[in-house]
Scaffold this active site. Structure first.
Site, PDB file in Angstrom:
ATOM      1  CD  GLU A 126      -2.901  -1.227   2.360  1.00 62.41           C
ATOM      2  OE1 GLU A 126      -3.917  -1.703   2.298  1.00 62.41           O
ATOM      3  OE2 GLU A 126      -2.737  -0.441   3.162  1.00 62.41           O
ATOM      4  CD  GLU A 159      -3.597  -5.615   3.886  1.00 60.92           C
ATOM      5  OE1 GLU A 159      -4.509  -4.913   4.187  1.00 60.92           O
ATOM      6  OE2 GLU A 159      -2.406  -5.218   3.716  1.00 60.92           O
TER       7      GLU A 159
END
Length: 443
Positions: A169, A353
């Site tokens: 991320e 995720e």
């Protein structure tokens, strides 16, 4: 949760769970580990909601064998964990710290012995503090240090790790850590944080080359994505939505797939040197997609706003304990958007995720029922399957997270795990969602 049977997934589909080093390992000074920016940030008064730190977290460093046993009981085919850069290089440069690599050596071997594929993320936000002191990701040198670190890790583990993920991320690390100051290292640069984006992506590209020189396993990056939901119909709202989409969803994907940087946010391109975009566009084998929720966007109400958009709450959705909207349709929408936007340039996707925080409490019998999490996972997996049926190449799904853990600026106040952790005793108790996911994987 629907009573209809879950649609079948291909036999080759990768089922997994994810964690990250600073959130679970603890043992922050063991084995010669150096301090990271999160150690510094967590020990700064007022930064963490409950005043906690990751000093102990889930004590995974000492309890990894027990946690591998939980993975084996779950029956997943893969475990996504992150390697703490300051364990391997306490100051972010120089030779590898043998004791740090020894820990991951033991973990990888234990996973393989349990029949679980090791999926290793190299950077999940825990930059060595010494590199931050030298400018961190604002400093181009950090990208080259990251490639050197990747080389050290791959030299030791490259024969056994089954999938490499360079960065986790990078948008979140740039925006919350360097744009808004709510994550480590706590900088508030707004759009002046663009060098952080570029240097992370440059580090990714350099690391891809380093990994391929040491390992034949596939290489990926894990990006956070959030489809835009406009909260208005005016031209200004559409322009705001395009600006946010470029910032959140395209900034860290367009250049990976050879398209260069999007023009909408208006970043200063002076930081980009000749040849950088070619390095960043090094072919990857998998695109990791982290998804939690869509984002409501409208034109800023304040004409003097430093941002070209305003984030607004989305109405009409159930909420998690994090107050995030539960929107599985957003995951399907996102996957279709990626497929249509990038076409044949898009590599296979794995959902690296997907998960939710709820206030899970053991009952009188010591069990931990979490029906909301089961419903969440059920609906999101159906959304994935719908996208696959429409042609999107999705090859895996990782639940965030195996364990309740230390949730960054929220400390210990948010529980994402399939396994409940009593932080006072470190006792692990599988929740009802653990049994549900185990049974799903078996089917």
């Amino acid at each position: 949760m629907t009573s209809a049977p879950m649609p079948e997934f291909p036999a080759s589909f990768r089922w997994g769970v994810s964690t990250s080093a600073y959130q679970i390992e603890g043992a922050v000074t063991a084995g010669g580990r150096g301090p990271s920016i999160w150690d510094t940030f967590a020990h700064s008064p007022g930064r963490i909601v409950d005043g906690s730190t990751g000093d102990e977290a889930c004590d995974h460093y000492h309890r990894y064998a027990e946690d591998v046993g939980l993975l084996a009981g779950l029956g997943v085919s893969a475990y996504r964990f992150s390697i703490a850069w300051p364990r391997v290089q306490p100051t972010g440069t120089g030779p590898a710290n043998p004791a740090g690599l020894d820990f991951y050596d033991r973990l990888v071997d234990a996973l393989l012995a349990a029949g679980v594929d090791p999926v290793a993320t190299l950077f999940h936000w825990d930059l060595p503090q010494a590199l931050e002191d030298a400018g961190g990701w604002l400093n181009r040198d950090t990208a080259h240090h990251f490639a050197e670190y990747a080389d050290l890790v791959a030299a030791r583990l490259g024969d056994r790790v089954k999938l490499w993920i360079t960065l986790n991320e990078p948008f979140i690390h740039m925006s919350l850590g360097h744009g808004m100051g709510v994550h480590a290292p706590g900088r508030m640069l707004l759009f002046d944080a663009f060098p952080v984006a570029h240097h992370q992506l440059l580090g990714h590209g350099l690391a891809v080359s380093a990994l391929r020189a040491r390992s034949t396993s596939p290489v990926a990056i894990a990006n956070n994505y959030s489809p835009v939901r406009l909260a208005g119909k005016a031209d200004a709202d559409r322009a705001a939505g395009a600006a946010y989409d470029a910032l959140h969803n395209r900034l860290f994907t367009d250049p990976l797939l050879g398209r260069g940087y999007p023009a909408e946010p208006g970043f200063d391109p002076a930081v980009v040197r000749a040849g950088d975009l070619d390095v960043i566009a090094a072919p990857i084998d998998v695109l990791g997609v982290n998804y939690y929720n869509p984002t409501g966007i409208r034109a800023p109400a304040d004409e003097d706003s430093p941002l070209p958009f305003e984030i607004v709450p989305l109405a009409g959705y159930p909420r998690t304990a994090f107050d995030w909207p539960v929107a599985p349709d957003g995951l399907r929408e996102l996957l279709l958007q990626l497929h249509h936007r990038y076409g044949d340039a898009l590599p296979p996707i794995q959902i690296t995720e997907s998960g939710c925080a709820y206030d899970d409490v053991p009952d009188a019998d010591g069990r931990v029922p979490d029906p909301d999490r089961i419903a969440y996972l059920d609906r999101h997996l159906r959304a994935v399957r719908e996208a696959m049926a429409a042609g999107v190449p999705v090859t895996g799904y990782f639940v965030w997270s195996l364990l309740d853990n230390w949730e960054w600026a929220e400390g210990f106040t948010k529980r994402f795990g399939l396994v409940h952790v009593d932080y006072a005793t470190q006792r692990r108790t599988p929740k009802s969602s653990y049994a549900w996911f185990r049974d799903l994987v078996r089917r």
